[in-house]
Design a protein around this motif. Sequence first.
Motif, PDB file in Angstrom:
ATOM      1  N   ILE A   1       0.841  -1.203   0.000  1.00 46.17           N
ATOM      2  CA  ILE A   1       0.000   0.000   0.000  1.00 46.17           C
ATOM      3  C   ILE A   1       0.876   1.253   0.000  1.00 46.17           C
TER       4      ILE A   1
ATOM      5  N   GLY B   1      -1.396   5.893  -1.196  1.00 44.18           N
ATOM      6  CA  GLY B   1      -1.996   4.587  -0.923  1.00 44.18           C
ATOM      7  C   GLY B   1      -2.693   4.518   0.416  1.00 44.18           C
TER       8      GLY B   1
ATOM      9  N   THR C   1      -6.782   3.801   0.869  1.00 45.38           N
ATOM     10  CA  THR C   1      -6.980   2.369   1.101  1.00 45.38           C
ATOM     11  C   THR C   1      -7.334   2.087   2.550  1.00 45.38           C
TER      12      THR C   1
END
Length: 261
Positions: A13, A19, A23
């Motif tokens: 990630i 990210g 996420t």
Amino acid sequence: GGDGTLNEVLNGIGDVPDGFARTRLGFMPLGTVNVLARELGIPLDPHGSWSVIKSNREARLDLPWMEQACEGHTTRRYFIQLAGAGLDARAIELVNWETKKKIGPLAYVLAGLRALRERPAAIVASSDGQRLSGELVLIGNGRLYGGNFRLFHEADMRDGLLDVCVFPRAGWRTLFRCSLPLMLSRRLPAGAVRRFQSRTVRLESAVRAPLEVDGELAGQLPAVFNVEPLGLRVLVPASLAGKKEVSGRQPADRAGQTHQT
């Protein structure tokens, strides 16, 4: 998977631009020890953990990372639960994969006994102008270590601080002194370690000293550890979603202070 698999996913990630902002991490704990799942109260059975994922409840947790200089550039590796240098990292280095699959957590115990036969490295933990030396240093984001052992009993995964435990000695005498209290109360005996909390910690050693993050080998010292407050989005049980604190009380006024316990 387990904590090591989670660490790989976490760093995947982190490799993506924005990210962590885009996420949310949900997981089914199917590993050997599953420390993070125990920390967050996520059921260890697939049905229960899948229900947590489907419930879509989010908590924001602190996101620690370590940085190391490598061939002229700096590498960063994220972790969730803990990092360690010295005896525990050496034990992880010695764990045989086939043995681990056959006997589970006992493989770490056997590897730890092998590591105790070796001469330990002297490790220096420095932060905010203070320096502590020991043969084993553990850095925690949550309370738990190696299962349900509460080594970082004042840790809070939302306080923006790392909890550091420095063991002055990590030999057979320390093992005998700590084993029974850990088994009975899941806590260390008084005077076994020195502790402090900080946002940034540097670990170094004059000799080779292995390093681990979330139970996975991560090279060797030196390394610098830091934390991004509330930088990780995780799917959690209803009991944790929206709570102001996770696993401990708010100790921000004690940042940088050292005490022995």
